[in-house]
Motif scaffolding. Structure first.
Motif, PDB file in Angstrom:
ATOM      1  N   GLY A 107       0.809  -1.209   0.000  1.00  0.00           N
ATOM      2  CA  GLY A 107       0.000   0.000   0.000  1.00  0.00           C
ATOM      3  C   GLY A 107       0.839   1.254   0.000  1.00  0.00           C
ATOM      4  N   PHE A 108       0.151   2.370  -0.179  1.00  0.00           N
ATOM      5  CA  PHE A 108       0.822   3.666  -0.304  1.00  0.00           C
ATOM      6  C   PHE A 108       1.573   4.070   0.964  1.00  0.00           C
ATOM      7  CE2 PHE A 108       0.640   8.306   0.270  1.00  0.00           C
ATOM      8  CZ  PHE A 108       1.424   8.699  -0.796  1.00  0.00           C
ATOM      9  N   GLU A 109       0.898   4.082   2.108  1.00  0.00           N
ATOM     10  CA  GLU A 109       1.544   4.546   3.349  1.00  0.00           C
ATOM     11  C   GLU A 109       2.773   3.716   3.726  1.00  0.00           C
ATOM     12  OE1 GLU A 109       1.169   7.333   4.966  1.00  0.00           O
ATOM     13  OE2 GLU A 109      -0.559   8.022   3.838  1.00  0.00           O
ATOM     14  N   PRO A 110       2.698   2.367   3.675  1.00  0.00           N
ATOM     15  CA  PRO A 110       3.915   1.601   3.984  1.00  0.00           C
ATOM     16  C   PRO A 110       5.042   1.852   2.973  1.00  0.00           C
ATOM     17  CG  PRO A 110       1.974   0.163   4.009  1.00  0.00           C
ATOM     18  CD  PRO A 110       1.535   1.494   3.507  1.00  0.00           C
ATOM     19  N   THR A 111       4.682   2.092   1.717  1.00  0.00           N
ATOM     20  CA  THR A 111       5.703   2.385   0.707  1.00  0.00           C
ATOM     21  C   THR A 111       6.378   3.717   1.027  1.00  0.00           C
ATOM     22  OG1 THR A 111       4.438   1.170  -0.956  1.00  0.00           O
ATOM     23  CG2 THR A 111       6.147   2.653  -1.764  1.00  0.00           C
ATOM     24  N   VAL A 112       5.595   4.732   1.370  1.00  0.00           N
ATOM     25  CA  VAL A 112       6.152   6.037   1.733  1.00  0.00           C
ATOM     26  C   VAL A 112       7.075   5.886   2.939  1.00  0.00           C
ATOM     27  CG1 VAL A 112       5.575   8.313   2.695  1.00  0.00           C
ATOM     28  CG2 VAL A 112       4.316   7.431   0.716  1.00  0.00           C
ATOM     29  N   ALA A 113       6.626   5.150   3.936  1.00  0.00           N
ATOM     30  CA  ALA A 113       7.445   4.967   5.143  1.00  0.00           C
ATOM     31  C   ALA A 113       8.784   4.320   4.798  1.00  0.00           C
ATOM     32  CB  ALA A 113       6.688   4.133   6.169  1.00  0.00           C
TER      33      ALA A 113
END
Length: 171
Positions: A107-113
């Motif tokens: 997902g987006f948030e884990p990728t950003v993190a």
């Protein structure tokens, strides 16, 4: 504001990913118009963002780039680009491709993190810009931006993020 969203296209190679990752690094704290006007020179000065070449840059190359008027002459941003080239190569090898690395987080948030953890000078906005430009899934900007405004900022450790280069590791 007359700024258009950056084009979205999946890079054909690692150089394309490094270029897309380097744009928000150089843009941090600087007008996008300045970066846009300098980008062709930055791209040329950084060997068209060929990761294997950039990852091997040493202190002489940093000094050369610091004196190059085509480049945003920030030692921190130049060194971050060099470190990010090495991290990109390592993640590409570890996951079988850099695209697989990007899709490995669920997902987006884990990728950003993870982008913020793996790469220097990449924060929330830079990660969003990067993911958008390499045609990865991103939430609508207005929704994401308003959500970020509501959350209190997290304090980051003073390490500067990114992977440590061998010369930086403790003995």
């Amino acid at each position: 504001m007359d700024r258009k969203a950056p084009p979205r296209r999946k890079p054909a190679d690692l150089a394309g990913y490094l270029e897309a990752l380097s744009r928000p690094v150089f843009q941090a704290g600087i007008s996008w118009r300045v970066i846009e006007s300098k980008w062709a020179g930055i791209r040329e000065a950084f060997a068209r963002f060929e990761p294997a070449l950039i990852a091997d840059y040493g202190q002489d190359d940093v000094e050369r780039l610091l004196s190059d008027p085509r480049v945003v002459r920030s030692k921190a941003k130049i060194e971050a680009t060099i470190d990010n080239a090495q991290a990109l190569i390592e993640l590409d090898a570890e996951h079988g491709s850099f695209d697989r690395y990007l899709r490995s987080h669920g997902g987006f948030e884990p990728t950003v993190a993870d982008l913020k953890r793996q790469f220097r000078f990449i924060g929330d906005s830079g990660a969003y810009h990067f993911l958008w430009s390499v045609d990865q899934h991103t939430p609508p900007h207005e929704e994401w931006f308003s959500d970020k405004q509501r959350k209190p900022p997290r304090r980051r450790q003073a390490t500067g993020g990114g992977r440590r280069r061998p010369a930086e590791t403790a003995s």
